[in-house]
Design an enzyme around this catalytic site. Structure first.
Site, PDB file in Angstrom:
ATOM      1  N   GLU A  82       0.813  -1.225   0.000  1.00 56.97           N
ATOM      2  CA  GLU A  82       0.000   0.000   0.000  1.00 56.97           C
ATOM      3  C   GLU A  82       0.844   1.273   0.000  1.00 56.97           C
ATOM      4  O   GLU A  82       0.360   2.339   0.403  1.00 56.97           O
ATOM      5  CB  GLU A  82      -0.945   0.014   1.206  1.00 56.97           C
ATOM      6  CG  GLU A  82      -1.922  -1.129   1.282  1.00 56.97           C
ATOM      7  CD  GLU A  82      -2.920  -1.204   0.129  1.00 56.97           C
ATOM      8  OE1 GLU A  82      -2.757  -0.476  -0.870  1.00 56.97           O
ATOM      9  OE2 GLU A  82      -3.850  -2.017   0.239  1.00 56.97           O
ATOM     10  N   HIS A 101      -2.440   2.693   8.671  1.00 55.23           N
ATOM     11  CA  HIS A 101      -3.483   1.892   8.018  1.00 55.23           C
ATOM     12  C   HIS A 101      -3.684   0.621   8.827  1.00 55.23           C
ATOM     13  O   HIS A 101      -2.702  -0.065   9.148  1.00 55.23           O
ATOM     14  CB  HIS A 101      -3.057   1.578   6.578  1.00 55.23           C
ATOM     15  CG  HIS A 101      -3.878   0.505   5.938  1.00 55.23           C
ATOM     16  ND1 HIS A 101      -5.264   0.530   5.903  1.00 55.23           N
ATOM     17  CD2 HIS A 101      -3.515  -0.652   5.304  1.00 55.23           C
ATOM     18  CE1 HIS A 101      -5.697  -0.551   5.281  1.00 55.23           C
ATOM     19  NE2 HIS A 101      -4.668  -1.282   4.922  1.00 55.23           N
ATOM     20  N   HIS A 103      -6.387  -2.941   9.759  1.00 49.57           N
ATOM     21  CA  HIS A 103      -7.509  -3.822   9.433  1.00 49.57           C
ATOM     22  C   HIS A 103      -8.275  -4.101  10.732  1.00 49.57           C
ATOM     23  O   HIS A 103      -8.698  -5.228  10.964  1.00 49.57           O
ATOM     24  CB  HIS A 103      -7.017  -5.140   8.845  1.00 49.57           C
ATOM     25  CG  HIS A 103      -6.348  -5.013   7.516  1.00 49.57           C
ATOM     26  ND1 HIS A 103      -5.872  -6.088   6.813  1.00 49.57           N
ATOM     27  CD2 HIS A 103      -6.090  -3.926   6.740  1.00 49.57           C
ATOM     28  CE1 HIS A 103      -5.337  -5.681   5.669  1.00 49.57           C
ATOM     29  NE2 HIS A 103      -5.450  -4.367   5.609  1.00 49.57           N
ATOM     30  N   TYR A 122     -20.537  12.965  18.846  1.00 49.21           N
ATOM     31  CA  TYR A 122     -19.819  14.195  18.475  1.00 49.21           C
ATOM     32  C   TYR A 122     -18.346  13.966  18.170  1.00 49.21           C
ATOM     33  O   TYR A 122     -17.721  14.728  17.423  1.00 49.21           O
ATOM     34  CB  TYR A 122     -19.986  15.270  19.563  1.00 49.21           C
ATOM     35  CG  TYR A 122     -19.050  15.135  20.740  1.00 49.21           C
ATOM     36  CD1 TYR A 122     -19.390  14.359  21.844  1.00 49.21           C
ATOM     37  CD2 TYR A 122     -17.816  15.770  20.737  1.00 49.21           C
ATOM     38  CE1 TYR A 122     -18.524  14.221  22.913  1.00 49.21           C
ATOM     39  CE2 TYR A 122     -16.938  15.639  21.807  1.00 49.21           C
ATOM     40  CZ  TYR A 122     -17.298  14.869  22.888  1.00 49.21           C
ATOM     41  OH  TYR A 122     -16.433  14.731  23.935  1.00 49.21           O
ATOM     42  N   HIS A 164     -12.144  -3.588   3.600  1.00 52.54           N
ATOM     43  CA  HIS A 164     -10.701  -3.599   3.811  1.00 52.54           C
ATOM     44  C   HIS A 164     -10.321  -3.137   5.228  1.00 52.54           C
ATOM     45  O   HIS A 164      -9.913  -3.952   6.039  1.00 52.54           O
ATOM     46  CB  HIS A 164     -10.059  -2.711   2.732  1.00 52.54           C
ATOM     47  CG  HIS A 164      -8.582  -2.799   2.656  1.00 52.54           C
ATOM     48  ND1 HIS A 164      -7.886  -2.657   1.487  1.00 52.54           N
ATOM     49  CD2 HIS A 164      -7.648  -2.981   3.618  1.00 52.54           C
ATOM     50  CE1 HIS A 164      -6.591  -2.771   1.714  1.00 52.54           C
ATOM     51  NE2 HIS A 164      -6.423  -2.965   3.013  1.00 52.54           N
ATOM     52  N   TYR A 217      -9.627  24.152  20.862  1.00 52.13           N
ATOM     53  CA  TYR A 217      -8.999  23.353  21.907  1.00 52.13           C
ATOM     54  C   TYR A 217      -7.887  22.466  21.381  1.00 52.13           C
ATOM     55  O   TYR A 217      -7.061  21.994  22.145  1.00 52.13           O
ATOM     56  CB  TYR A 217     -10.053  22.458  22.617  1.00 52.13           C
ATOM     57  CG  TYR A 217     -10.876  23.228  23.603  1.00 52.13           C
ATOM     58  CD1 TYR A 217     -10.493  24.463  24.079  1.00 52.13           C
ATOM     59  CD2 TYR A 217     -12.072  22.696  24.067  1.00 52.13           C
ATOM     60  CE1 TYR A 217     -11.252  25.166  24.980  1.00 52.13           C
ATOM     61  CE2 TYR A 217     -12.848  23.387  24.974  1.00 52.13           C
ATOM     62  CZ  TYR A 217     -12.435  24.624  25.425  1.00 52.13           C
ATOM     63  OH  TYR A 217     -13.191  25.297  26.324  1.00 52.13           O
TER      64      TYR A 217
END
Ligand SMILES: [Zn+2]
Length: 223
Positions: A82, A101, A103, A122, A164, A217
């Site tokens: 990737e 990344h 899984h 939120y 994925h 913040y």
């Protein structure tokens, strides 16, 4: 104080060491298992990417693969399949210094439905907006997958990838990991909430207020 505690050592060697620590952290926290997932860090005018198919416990700082933004391997080893996603994010997003990344289980559970996660809580704003998008499915390691991820990440710090996993961004590794952990937690909450029916979704003005507050913040304070 002789040296600010916030001083960041961004030399290549320190980044390589931090990537080893981060890969093991992600494995220990259950966000990745075995050789799944990968990490990328911006360095100089290129990037460092975790190698293909190496278990986190076997990783060394020297295992990380140095590449330029043309995709040339500048060192040794085979980069993660990737690497295009990492390269394309660093080219497209000057604000990003690290990419994680995974899984992870709940992100992977939701992404098989190929739906964005709405503002059911939120903290969705941690990903930078009022939703976490899901990039279209494409074969792992392809430019098509990377193109879809880049689009899904527009104005965001995270996205799902259909069938994925997830991608999380940060100005540095610790922030990218924090975003990945929070997004995985949100995916678990959303999955649980769906067991009881359709949750209430926060409106645009409600989320605009949260996003504005996060700007003042700082994202780290919210995490
Ligand atoms: Zn993957």
């Amino acid at each position: 104080m002789t040296r600010k505690s916030t001083t960041r050592d961004t030399t290549e060697q320190s980044l390589r060491k931090a990537m080893v620590v981060t890969a093991r952290q992600l494995d220990a926290r259950g966000l990745n298992r075995g050789t799944s997932g990968n990490i990328g860090v911006r360095v100089g005018r290129g990037l460092l990417v975790t190698p293909s198919g190496v278990n986190p416990m076997s990783l060394k700082p020297s295992s990380m693969v140095l590449m330029d933004t043309d995709g040339q391997n500048l060192g040794r080893g085979v980069p993660s399949s990737e690497w295009r996603i990492h390269r394309d994010i660093f080219v497209a997003r000057a604000d990003v210094g690290a990419v994680v990344h995974t899984h992870s289980t709940f992100a992977a559970t939701l992404c098989v439905h190929r739906k964005s996660i709405p503002a059911f809580h939120y903290m969705i704003a941690v990903a930078g907006g009022d939703s976490i998008r899901c990039a279209p499915y494409a074969l792992f390691g392809t430019q098509a997958l990377s193109d879809g991820v880049i689009k899904a990440l527009k104005d965001r710090r995270a996205c799902l990838m259909a069938n994925h996993g997830l991608v999380a961004l940060g100005s540095d590794l610790s922030q990218a990991v924090a975003v990945a952990i929070e997004v995985e937690s949100l995916c678990e909450m959303y999955w649980r909430a769906l067991q009881l029916g359709e949750p209430h979704i926060l409106g645009k003005s409600e989320m605009d207020e949260v996003i504005e507050r996060f700007k003042h913040y700082g994202q780290h304070r919210a995490l």
